[in-house]
Scaffold this motif. Structure first.
Motif, PDB file in Angstrom:
ATOM      1  N   LYS A 149     -24.366  68.598  -6.990  1.00  0.00           N
ATOM      2  CA  LYS A 149     -25.635  68.101  -6.436  1.00  0.00           C
ATOM      3  C   LYS A 149     -26.298  69.164  -5.571  1.00  0.00           C
ATOM      4  O   LYS A 149     -27.512  69.389  -5.664  1.00  0.00           O
ATOM      5  CB  LYS A 149     -25.407  66.839  -5.608  1.00  0.00           C
ATOM      6  CG  LYS A 149     -25.009  65.638  -6.426  1.00  0.00           C
ATOM      7  CD  LYS A 149     -24.720  64.457  -5.528  1.00  0.00           C
ATOM      8  CE  LYS A 149     -24.156  63.298  -6.300  1.00  0.00           C
ATOM      9  NZ  LYS A 149     -23.840  62.161  -5.444  1.00  0.00           N
ATOM     10  N   LYS A 150     -25.510  69.819  -4.737  1.00  0.00           N
ATOM     11  CA  LYS A 150     -26.063  70.856  -3.863  1.00  0.00           C
ATOM     12  C   LYS A 150     -26.595  72.036  -4.665  1.00  0.00           C
ATOM     13  O   LYS A 150     -27.692  72.535  -4.398  1.00  0.00           O
ATOM     14  CB  LYS A 150     -25.000  71.329  -2.868  1.00  0.00           C
ATOM     15  CG  LYS A 150     -24.672  70.302  -1.810  1.00  0.00           C
ATOM     16  CD  LYS A 150     -23.573  70.785  -0.893  1.00  0.00           C
ATOM     17  CE  LYS A 150     -23.168  69.675   0.059  1.00  0.00           C
ATOM     18  NZ  LYS A 150     -22.048  70.066   0.909  1.00  0.00           N
ATOM     19  N   TYR A 151     -25.817  72.492  -5.632  1.00  0.00           N
ATOM     20  CA  TYR A 151     -26.273  73.606  -6.470  1.00  0.00           C
ATOM     21  C   TYR A 151     -27.545  73.240  -7.226  1.00  0.00           C
ATOM     22  O   TYR A 151     -28.472  74.036  -7.333  1.00  0.00           O
ATOM     23  CB  TYR A 151     -25.194  74.026  -7.469  1.00  0.00           C
ATOM     24  CG  TYR A 151     -24.074  74.861  -6.901  1.00  0.00           C
ATOM     25  CD1 TYR A 151     -24.325  75.930  -6.057  1.00  0.00           C
ATOM     26  CD2 TYR A 151     -22.753  74.603  -7.231  1.00  0.00           C
ATOM     27  CE1 TYR A 151     -23.299  76.716  -5.555  1.00  0.00           C
ATOM     28  CE2 TYR A 151     -21.713  75.377  -6.745  1.00  0.00           C
ATOM     29  CZ  TYR A 151     -21.998  76.431  -5.907  1.00  0.00           C
ATOM     30  OH  TYR A 151     -20.981  77.203  -5.419  1.00  0.00           O
ATOM     31  N   LEU A 152     -27.585  72.024  -7.772  1.00  0.00           N
ATOM     32  CA  LEU A 152     -28.757  71.602  -8.540  1.00  0.00           C
ATOM     33  C   LEU A 152     -29.990  71.526  -7.640  1.00  0.00           C
ATOM     34  O   LEU A 152     -31.058  72.018  -8.011  1.00  0.00           O
ATOM     35  CB  LEU A 152     -28.504  70.250  -9.206  1.00  0.00           C
ATOM     36  CG  LEU A 152     -29.605  69.762 -10.136  1.00  0.00           C
ATOM     37  CD1 LEU A 152     -29.829  70.743 -11.278  1.00  0.00           C
ATOM     38  CD2 LEU A 152     -29.272  68.389 -10.676  1.00  0.00           C
ATOM     39  N   ALA A 153     -29.833  70.948  -6.460  1.00  0.00           N
ATOM     40  CA  ALA A 153     -30.971  70.866  -5.531  1.00  0.00           C
ATOM     41  C   ALA A 153     -31.456  72.265  -5.158  1.00  0.00           C
ATOM     42  O   ALA A 153     -32.661  72.541  -5.158  1.00  0.00           O
ATOM     43  CB  ALA A 153     -30.573  70.083  -4.285  1.00  0.00           C
ATOM     44  N   THR A 154     -30.529  73.164  -4.860  1.00  0.00           N
ATOM     45  CA  THR A 154     -30.888  74.531  -4.505  1.00  0.00           C
ATOM     46  C   THR A 154     -31.578  75.241  -5.667  1.00  0.00           C
ATOM     47  O   THR A 154     -32.614  75.882  -5.487  1.00  0.00           O
ATOM     48  CB  THR A 154     -29.629  75.323  -4.082  1.00  0.00           C
ATOM     49  OG1 THR A 154     -29.031  74.667  -2.963  1.00  0.00           O
ATOM     50  CG2 THR A 154     -29.965  76.753  -3.725  1.00  0.00           C
ATOM     51  N   GLY A 155     -31.002  75.107  -6.847  1.00  0.00           N
ATOM     52  CA  GLY A 155     -31.554  75.782  -8.023  1.00  0.00           C
ATOM     53  C   GLY A 155     -32.937  75.270  -8.385  1.00  0.00           C
ATOM     54  O   GLY A 155     -33.845  76.069  -8.660  1.00  0.00           O
ATOM     55  N   LEU A 156     -33.126  73.959  -8.377  1.00  0.00           N
ATOM     56  CA  LEU A 156     -34.439  73.403  -8.718  1.00  0.00           C
ATOM     57  C   LEU A 156     -35.481  73.767  -7.670  1.00  0.00           C
ATOM     58  O   LEU A 156     -36.624  74.081  -8.000  1.00  0.00           O
ATOM     59  CB  LEU A 156     -34.352  71.889  -8.889  1.00  0.00           C
ATOM     60  CG  LEU A 156     -33.558  71.408 -10.103  1.00  0.00           C
ATOM     61  CD1 LEU A 156     -33.487  69.886 -10.133  1.00  0.00           C
ATOM     62  CD2 LEU A 156     -34.142  71.949 -11.394  1.00  0.00           C
ATOM     63  N   ARG A 157     -35.074  73.740  -6.398  1.00  0.00           N
ATOM     64  CA  ARG A 157     -35.997  74.126  -5.324  1.00  0.00           C
ATOM     65  C   ARG A 157     -36.436  75.575  -5.505  1.00  0.00           C
ATOM     66  O   ARG A 157     -37.616  75.908  -5.384  1.00  0.00           O
ATOM     67  CB  ARG A 157     -35.323  73.932  -3.964  1.00  0.00           C
ATOM     68  CG  ARG A 157     -36.259  74.055  -2.792  1.00  0.00           C
ATOM     69  CD  ARG A 157     -35.581  73.768  -1.452  1.00  0.00           C
ATOM     70  NE  ARG A 157     -34.719  72.604  -1.469  1.00  0.00           N
ATOM     71  CZ  ARG A 157     -33.377  72.636  -1.334  1.00  0.00           C
ATOM     72  NH1 ARG A 157     -32.757  73.776  -1.141  1.00  0.00           N
ATOM     73  NH2 ARG A 157     -32.670  71.528  -1.375  1.00  0.00           N
ATOM     74  N   HIS A 158     -35.480  76.449  -5.836  1.00  0.00           N
ATOM     75  CA  HIS A 158     -35.796  77.852  -6.040  1.00  0.00           C
ATOM     76  C   HIS A 158     -36.734  78.035  -7.238  1.00  0.00           C
ATOM     77  O   HIS A 158     -37.731  78.769  -7.154  1.00  0.00           O
ATOM     78  CB  HIS A 158     -34.513  78.662  -6.258  1.00  0.00           C
ATOM     79  CG  HIS A 158     -34.763  80.097  -6.581  1.00  0.00           C
ATOM     80  ND1 HIS A 158     -35.162  81.009  -5.630  1.00  0.00           N
ATOM     81  CD2 HIS A 158     -34.704  80.764  -7.766  1.00  0.00           C
ATOM     82  CE1 HIS A 158     -35.326  82.184  -6.215  1.00  0.00           C
ATOM     83  NE2 HIS A 158     -35.058  82.061  -7.508  1.00  0.00           N
ATOM     84  N   CYS A 159     -36.433  77.367  -8.343  1.00  0.00           N
ATOM     85  CA  CYS A 159     -37.280  77.485  -9.541  1.00  0.00           C
ATOM     86  C   CYS A 159     -38.690  76.966  -9.259  1.00  0.00           C
ATOM     87  O   CYS A 159     -39.674  77.584  -9.676  1.00  0.00           O
ATOM     88  CB  CYS A 159     -36.665  76.730 -10.715  1.00  0.00           C
ATOM     89  SG  CYS A 159     -35.187  77.542 -11.384  1.00  0.00           S
ATOM     90  N   ARG A 160     -38.791  75.847  -8.557  1.00  0.00           N
ATOM     91  CA  ARG A 160     -40.117  75.315  -8.218  1.00  0.00           C
ATOM     92  C   ARG A 160     -40.898  76.306  -7.370  1.00  0.00           C
ATOM     93  O   ARG A 160     -42.098  76.505  -7.582  1.00  0.00           O
ATOM     94  CB  ARG A 160     -39.986  73.994  -7.482  1.00  0.00           C
ATOM     95  CG  ARG A 160     -39.654  72.835  -8.360  1.00  0.00           C
ATOM     96  CD  ARG A 160     -39.635  71.526  -7.593  1.00  0.00           C
ATOM     97  NE  ARG A 160     -38.936  70.527  -8.360  1.00  0.00           N
ATOM     98  CZ  ARG A 160     -37.824  69.927  -7.991  1.00  0.00           C
ATOM     99  NH1 ARG A 160     -37.287  70.184  -6.821  1.00  0.00           N
ATOM    100  NH2 ARG A 160     -37.252  69.051  -8.762  1.00  0.00           N
TER     101      ARG A 160
END
Length: 167
Positions: A149-160
């Motif tokens: 969950k943490k990795y996904l939130a970080t990754g999506l935030r970065h991509c956005r």
């Protein structure tokens, strides 16, 4: 320093932990719950006539439930955009301009993903492209579901943030 609002301070002190648990059951993770809670407090602070609120607790919970709905709508829209961007298209069906745009977009997405840590990148790809669940990803990468969950939130935030000009 501004003086704290008595209504918000009293609510946060009395119901703050329960309020976060309430939100935590409605959003994906604690960080999102804290974000929604903060937005609820900010909106409460912006109210001009707080004295008209007869019972603040149900008012704030209703406000938070509405914010969760808004948050989920935005998250779904963001996820749909990211999914649409990451899907590869057959180049024969597209005009040259669309193919060039798709290639440019794909390169930008690849660049954004390349800036992530290996685990973070793997989680985003496994979840978004392959449609794997948190538990499936956790098992495959030998990490906990909460780290997924943490990795996904970080990754999506970065991509956005990297693709913000396209949103």
């Amino acid at each position: 320093m501004p003086k704290p609002d008595p209504l918000v301070q009293r609510f946060a002190t009395t119901f703050g932990a329960d309020f976060l648990r309430f939100l935590g059951r409605r959003v994906r993770n604690r960080a999102d719950a804290r974000d929604v809670a903060q937005e609820a407090y900010v909106r409460l602070l912006r109210l001009d006539r707080k004295e008209l609120i007869r019972d603040p607790q149900p008012y704030i919970y209703r406000l938070a439930a509405n914010l969760v709905h808004e948050f989920e709508l935005k998250r779904r829209a963001d996820d749909a955009r990211l999914t649409r961007w990451t899907q590869e298209r057959d180049g024969d069906e597209l005009p040259v301009e669309s193919t060039a745009e798709a290639m440019t977009l794909r390169a930008r997405i690849d660049d954004a993903l390349a800036e992530l840590t290996p685990n973070c990148r793997a989680v985003v790809i496994l979840h978004r492209r392959d449609g794997m669940t948190y538990d499936e990803i956790a098992q495959r990468l030998h990490i906990s579901s909460s780290m997924v969950k943490k990795y996904l939130a970080t990754g999506l935030r970065h991509c956005r943030s990297q693709l913000r000009d396209l949103i």
